[in-house]
Design an enzyme around this catalytic site. Sequence first.
Site, PDB file in Angstrom:
ATOM      1  N   GLY A  28      -1.685   2.000   5.014  1.00  0.00           N
ATOM      2  CA  GLY A  28      -2.863   1.082   4.296  1.00  0.00           C
ATOM      3  C   GLY A  28      -3.653   0.712   5.055  1.00  0.00           C
ATOM      4  N   GLY A  29      -4.426   0.954   4.397  1.00  0.00           N
ATOM      5  CA  GLY A  29      -6.177   0.495   5.147  1.00  0.00           C
ATOM      6  C   GLY A  29      -6.935   1.622   5.363  1.00  0.00           C
ATOM      7  CB  VAL A  30      -6.277   5.069   6.900  1.00  0.00           C
ATOM      8  CG1 VAL A  30      -5.784   4.638   7.624  1.00  0.00           C
ATOM      9  CG2 VAL A  30      -5.637   5.587   6.198  1.00  0.00           C
ATOM     10  CE  LYS A  32      -2.953   5.314   0.756  1.00  0.00           C
ATOM     11  NZ  LYS A  32      -3.009   4.007   2.038  1.00  0.00           N
ATOM     12  CB  THR A  33      -8.606   4.135  -2.682  1.00  0.00           C
ATOM     13  OG1 THR A  33      -6.747   3.375  -3.195  1.00  0.00           O
ATOM     14  CG2 THR A  33      -8.711   3.592  -4.324  1.00  0.00           C
ATOM     15  CB  THR A  34     -12.568   5.713  -0.096  1.00  0.00           C
ATOM     16  OG1 THR A  34     -13.074   3.731  -0.446  1.00  0.00           O
ATOM     17  CG2 THR A  34     -13.960   5.646  -0.131  1.00  0.00           C
ATOM     18  CG  ASP A  58      -1.431   1.205  -2.982  1.00  0.00           C
ATOM     19  OD1 ASP A  58       0.031   0.306  -3.357  1.00  0.00           O
ATOM     20  OD2 ASP A  58      -1.811   1.047  -2.678  1.00  0.00           O
ATOM     21  CG  ASN A 262     -12.598   7.046   6.220  1.00  0.00           C
ATOM     22  OD1 ASN A 262     -13.674   7.196   6.754  1.00  0.00           O
ATOM     23  ND2 ASN A 262     -11.940   7.316   5.217  1.00  0.00           N
TER      24      ASN A 262
END
Length: 362
Positions: A28-30, A32-34, A58, A262
């Site tokens: 989480g928070g790395v 992924k969505t971008t 998600d 990232n």
Amino acid sequence: MAADMPDPTLQNVVDQKELKWIFVGGKGGVGKTTTSSSLAVALAESGTRNRVLIISTDPAHNLSDAFRQKFTKTPTLVNGFTNLFAMEVDPQPDIGEMEQLEWAQDSFLTELAGSIPGIDEAMSFAEVMKQVQTMDYDTIVFDTAPTGHTLRLLNFPTILEKGLSKLVALKGAMGGMMGQVTRMLGGMAGGGEGAADLPDQLLGKVEGMLDVVRKVSAQFKDPLLTTFVAVCIPEFLSLYETERLVQELAKFEIDCRNIVINQIIFPESVGGSRLLDARVRMQQKYLDQFYELYEDFHILQLPLLEEEVRGPEALKAFAVNLLKPYVPAPPTDAAARQAALVSEVAALKKRVAELEAALAKK
């Protein structure tokens, strides 16, 4: 980094026209969505796909935020595109949704299904797969939940195959008795032959879904049709979780040959800040470990950005970084002067502290 390492971009993913399923996941928070959104944009603009679908599994559903457009569980055309669609689904169905599934209308099947761990989520996922299979998409990108949820999602075809096979076997073994009871109850309720035939009809639906599940499961294990893009950051916990993810994917026989690292702070962009220098050294230590562990992977490095990537135009601009190695820009004159000033102030503070210590000794 060895000179003979694979190309450090995701161009190989875009060039593989046969790819049907692309999963993007990680801690989480790395980012992924971008990454998944930008990859979907790159696929849509590549000229090699007529229709691309990106699905968020998600529960946080950041896809709408990334594109600045509200998405639902129905595929929606993304603003600014003619061939990119998006949808957001929840693998954990609510009670109302479960009651709408055809197989859930048979109480016997429902009770049997309830005794199989994870079958409710898996059946909901199968309904999504069944829906997607009937649509004409060249490639489907999954923006997945954090690692643990993703691994469970990828195991759904196996859960379904075992679970539905049990349902079919049990229903078949008890078919005669259940048929007599159903016909008797159907006649008492005035339901006629249609009510008596309902279990067999529903069993046919389950068997049909089992065929879809087996087809999807086989496709997930075919590296020509499916691949997983792991997203991480150069930190210990992310490195550890990526290694666990890669190992689990190997157990599931799912191809994974691309890693996106990232939020990297490149030395060229630091400009003399002691704090950033320390951060660069820490990140470099873990970057070296990534390259040692995954020397045969395509490893893409992406920078820590000053602003969030939101909206179609920002995603189009960021997608360029997925297809060619990122080259950090040198610090501007203003940034260099500021960094030099910070360095001078730090040196003066150190000198003052040394003088104070010397005076204290006298």
